[in-house]
Design a protein around this motif. Structure first.
Motif, PDB file in Angstrom:
ATOM      1  N   ASP A  22    -112.949  16.998 -83.994  1.00  0.00           N
ATOM      2  CA  ASP A  22    -111.628  17.207 -84.591  1.00  0.00           C
ATOM      3  C   ASP A  22    -111.269  16.100 -85.583  1.00  0.00           C
ATOM      4  O   ASP A  22    -110.649  16.360 -86.625  1.00  0.00           O
ATOM      5  CB  ASP A  22    -110.562  17.283 -83.505  1.00  0.00           C
ATOM      6  N   LEU A  23    -111.659  14.863 -85.264  1.00  0.00           N
ATOM      7  CA  LEU A  23    -111.353  13.761 -86.174  1.00  0.00           C
ATOM      8  C   LEU A  23    -112.132  13.902 -87.485  1.00  0.00           C
ATOM      9  O   LEU A  23    -111.579  13.688 -88.576  1.00  0.00           O
ATOM     10  CB  LEU A  23    -111.667  12.420 -85.516  1.00  0.00           C
ATOM     11  N   LEU A  24    -113.408  14.275 -87.400  1.00  0.00           N
ATOM     12  CA  LEU A  24    -114.188  14.435 -88.630  1.00  0.00           C
ATOM     13  C   LEU A  24    -113.791  15.693 -89.391  1.00  0.00           C
ATOM     14  O   LEU A  24    -113.982  15.764 -90.611  1.00  0.00           O
ATOM     15  CB  LEU A  24    -115.681  14.437 -88.315  1.00  0.00           C
ATOM     16  N   ALA A  25    -113.211  16.669 -88.695  1.00  0.00           N
ATOM     17  CA  ALA A  25    -112.672  17.837 -89.392  1.00  0.00           C
ATOM     18  C   ALA A  25    -111.517  17.425 -90.312  1.00  0.00           C
ATOM     19  O   ALA A  25    -111.308  18.034 -91.366  1.00  0.00           O
ATOM     20  CB  ALA A  25    -112.210  18.883 -88.389  1.00  0.00           C
ATOM     21  N   LEU A  26    -110.780  16.383 -89.914  1.00  0.00           N
ATOM     22  CA  LEU A  26    -109.710  15.865 -90.775  1.00  0.00           C
ATOM     23  C   LEU A  26    -110.289  15.330 -92.085  1.00  0.00           C
ATOM     24  O   LEU A  26    -109.710  15.510 -93.150  1.00  0.00           O
ATOM     25  CB  LEU A  26    -108.938  14.749 -90.062  1.00  0.00           C
ATOM     26  N   LEU A  27    -111.448  14.656 -91.997  1.00  0.00           N
ATOM     27  CA  LEU A  27    -112.108  14.148 -93.197  1.00  0.00           C
ATOM     28  C   LEU A  27    -112.561  15.305 -94.079  1.00  0.00           C
ATOM     29  O   LEU A  27    -112.360  15.282 -95.304  1.00  0.00           O
ATOM     30  CB  LEU A  27    -113.305  13.281 -92.818  1.00  0.00           C
ATOM     31  N   ALA A  28    -113.165  16.324 -93.468  1.00  0.00           N
ATOM     32  CA  ALA A  28    -113.613  17.484 -94.228  1.00  0.00           C
ATOM     33  C   ALA A  28    -112.439  18.139 -94.953  1.00  0.00           C
ATOM     34  O   ALA A  28    -112.527  18.474 -96.142  1.00  0.00           O
ATOM     35  CB  ALA A  28    -114.305  18.482 -93.309  1.00  0.00           C
ATOM     36  N   ASP A  29    -111.330  18.323 -94.250  1.00  0.00           N
ATOM     37  CA  ASP A  29    -110.140  18.924 -94.867  1.00  0.00           C
ATOM     38  C   ASP A  29    -109.635  18.068 -96.021  1.00  0.00           C
ATOM     39  O   ASP A  29    -109.250  18.596 -97.079  1.00  0.00           O
ATOM     40  CB  ASP A  29    -109.030  19.085 -93.826  1.00  0.00           C
ATOM     41  N   ASP A  30    -109.630  16.761 -95.825  1.00  0.00           N
ATOM     42  CA  ASP A  30    -109.151  15.846 -96.864  1.00  0.00           C
ATOM     43  C   ASP A  30    -110.017  15.930 -98.120  1.00  0.00           C
ATOM     44  O   ASP A  30    -109.515  15.746 -99.224  1.00  0.00           O
ATOM     45  CB  ASP A  30    -109.146  14.416 -96.329  1.00  0.00           C
ATOM     46  N   MET A  31    -111.299  16.217 -97.947  1.00  0.00           N
ATOM     47  CA  MET A  31    -112.219  16.321 -99.078  1.00  0.00           C
ATOM     48  C   MET A  31    -112.330  17.751 -99.617  1.00  0.00           C
ATOM     49  O   MET A  31    -113.099  18.004-100.548  1.00  0.00           O
ATOM     50  CB  MET A  31    -113.609  15.815 -98.657  1.00  0.00           C
ATOM     51  N   GLY A  32    -111.579  18.681 -99.003  1.00  0.00           N
ATOM     52  CA  GLY A  32    -111.630  20.070 -99.441  1.00  0.00           C
ATOM     53  C   GLY A  32    -112.928  20.760 -99.062  1.00  0.00           C
ATOM     54  O   GLY A  32    -113.406  21.649 -99.792  1.00  0.00           O
ATOM     55  N   LEU A  33    -113.505  20.386 -97.913  1.00  0.00           N
ATOM     56  CA  LEU A  33    -114.803  20.906 -97.499  1.00  0.00           C
ATOM     57  C   LEU A  33    -114.716  21.641 -96.163  1.00  0.00           C
ATOM     58  O   LEU A  33    -113.808  21.407 -95.370  1.00  0.00           O
ATOM     59  CB  LEU A  33    -115.807  19.752 -97.337  1.00  0.00           C
ATOM     60  N   GLU A  34    -115.678  22.530 -95.920  1.00  0.00           N
ATOM     61  CA  GLU A  34    -115.935  23.031 -94.582  1.00  0.00           C
ATOM     62  C   GLU A  34    -116.735  21.950 -93.849  1.00  0.00           C
ATOM     63  O   GLU A  34    -117.159  20.972 -94.466  1.00  0.00           O
ATOM     64  CB  GLU A  34    -116.740  24.331 -94.651  1.00  0.00           C
ATOM     65  N   HIS A  35    -116.965  22.131 -92.566  1.00  0.00           N
ATOM     66  CA  HIS A  35    -117.828  21.185 -91.870  1.00  0.00           C
ATOM     67  C   HIS A  35    -118.770  21.934 -90.944  1.00  0.00           C
ATOM     68  O   HIS A  35    -118.440  23.006 -90.431  1.00  0.00           O
ATOM     69  CB  HIS A  35    -117.024  20.139 -91.086  1.00  0.00           C
ATOM     70  N   LYS A  36    -119.968  21.371 -90.753  1.00  0.00           N
ATOM     71  CA  LYS A  36    -120.914  21.937 -89.804  1.00  0.00           C
ATOM     72  C   LYS A  36    -121.591  20.796 -89.059  1.00  0.00           C
ATOM     73  O   LYS A  36    -121.666  19.665 -89.563  1.00  0.00           O
ATOM     74  CB  LYS A  36    -121.945  22.829 -90.494  1.00  0.00           C
ATOM     75  N   VAL A  37    -122.095  21.093 -87.858  1.00  0.00           N
ATOM     76  CA  VAL A  37    -122.696  20.078 -87.003  1.00  0.00           C
ATOM     77  C   VAL A  37    -124.179  20.370 -86.811  1.00  0.00           C
ATOM     78  O   VAL A  37    -124.566  21.504 -86.522  1.00  0.00           O
ATOM     79  CB  VAL A  37    -121.990  20.027 -85.630  1.00  0.00           C
ATOM     80  N   VAL A  38    -124.999  19.336 -86.966  1.00  0.00           N
ATOM     81  CA  VAL A  38    -126.442  19.423 -86.757  1.00  0.00           C
ATOM     82  C   VAL A  38    -126.792  18.623 -85.505  1.00  0.00           C
ATOM     83  O   VAL A  38    -126.439  17.448 -85.395  1.00  0.00           O
ATOM     84  CB  VAL A  38    -127.212  18.863 -87.975  1.00  0.00           C
ATOM     85  N   ASP A  39    -127.481  19.249 -84.563  1.00  0.00           N
ATOM     86  CA  ASP A  39    -127.845  18.610 -83.297  1.00  0.00           C
ATOM     87  C   ASP A  39    -129.245  18.014 -83.426  1.00  0.00           C
ATOM     88  O   ASP A  39    -130.230  18.745 -83.586  1.00  0.00           O
ATOM     89  CB  ASP A  39    -127.809  19.654 -82.180  1.00  0.00           C
ATOM     90  N   ILE A  40    -129.353  16.683 -83.370  1.00  0.00           N
ATOM     91  CA  ILE A  40    -130.649  16.001 -83.509  1.00  0.00           C
ATOM     92  C   ILE A  40    -130.756  14.877 -82.480  1.00  0.00           C
ATOM     93  O   ILE A  40    -129.795  14.585 -81.774  1.00  0.00           O
ATOM     94  CB  ILE A  40    -130.850  15.431 -84.933  1.00  0.00           C
TER      95      ILE A  40
END
Length: 278
Positions: A77-95
């Motif tokens: 949720d916190l990194l989703a705030l960054l994505a929204d601020d940059m006008g981006l969607e977000h996705k997560v990669v499991d590694i």
């Protein structure tokens, strides 16, 4: 790209040279649309229109898959705030976790930023650009509820589970000789905690937030003690100029979230209470 006219007539060579110049400009020109599409306010991103986040799942409640298989959690949720601020969607990669903490994932272009309730250490700071601290944490001990194990001293001759490449594993190793336990290493927190539940290890040490969450959902286990290690979490990115720009933007987003109450709302959503210190 270079095209030569070796063995050809002068006229054909000149035409080939002109073609080579055109191809080179098209491939390397500053107005290439693909390159331009992978940059937001001077910050380069791995995928056009998307903030790509690396983590190692699961680490509930910081990041985990919900019933619809979507990755959710406090960090998410916190990194989703960054994505929204940059006008981006977000996705997560499991590694693998080590790829994130070593910086290898960023060097390989697998993601823009990482998450995983990552404790800030000098070693990690040498390999990564790390955000301002966003969460205070410590280590804790998970045992079966009826075990009678209250602390590390009760583990003499017993097995203590740790998660690979974590500060909990480091703490366990530092205290193994004086407490006489053997260490069993697990790839992720879920395997580690369930090993306690199944009785294949006598206890497990990991971050307090995830262990309290596990014990809440599994009342046959309990957290019996915490170890004041003074840890703080940070979000990692590449150790380069672009990573610094991204983390600077993230620090601004986190500061705003703390000022306007958004951070407290997200915290309460996952921990059931508002934070007492930050």
């Amino acid at each position: 790209m270079k095209v030569t006219g070796r063995g050809l007539g002068r006229a054909f060579a000149a035409a080939a040279g002109a073609l080579a110049l055109t191809v080179t400009m098209a491939a390397c020109g500053g107005d290439d649309s693909d390159d331009a599409g992978k940059e937001v306010d001077g910050i380069k991103i791995v995928e056009d229109g998307t903030l790509t986040i690396c983590t190692h799942l699961p680490y509930k409640p910081f990041q985990y898959r919900d019933d619809s298989d979507e990755v959710v959690g406090f960090d998410t949720d916190l990194l989703a705030l960054l994505a929204d601020d940059m006008g981006l969607e977000h996705k997560v990669v499991d590694i693998d976790w080590n790829q994130i903490t070593s910086g290898a994932a960023f060097k390989a272009g697998k993601c823009d930023v990482g998450m995983g309730a990552m404790t800030i250490t000098d070693e990690r700071a040498g390999a990564l650009t790390i955000s301002d601290p966003y969460f205070d944490a410590t280590q804790a001990l998970l045992v079966k509820a009826d075990s009678g194990i209250e602390d590390l001293s009760a583990l003499k001759g017993k097995k203590l589970g740790v998660q690979t490449d974590t500060t909990g594993a480091m703490y366990a190793e530092e205290n193994a000789d004086k407490n006489g336990y053997s260490i069993v290493v697990f790839e992720d927190m879920a395997l580690q905690a369930n090993a306690v539940k199944a009785g294949s290890v006598d206890a497990a040490i990991n971050d307090n937030g995830v262990l309290f969450d596990f014990a809440k959902e599994n009342p046959d286990t309990a957290v019996t003690t915490e170890f004041d290690t003074g840890e703080q979490y940070g979000f990692p990115a590449a150790k380069d100029a672009n990573g610094e720009k991204l983390i600077e933007r993230l620090n601004e987003v986190l500061a705003t979230a703390k000022e306007d109450g958004t951070y407290d709302e997200i915290y309460e959503k996952y921990f059931g209470t508002k934070p007492t210190t930050r």
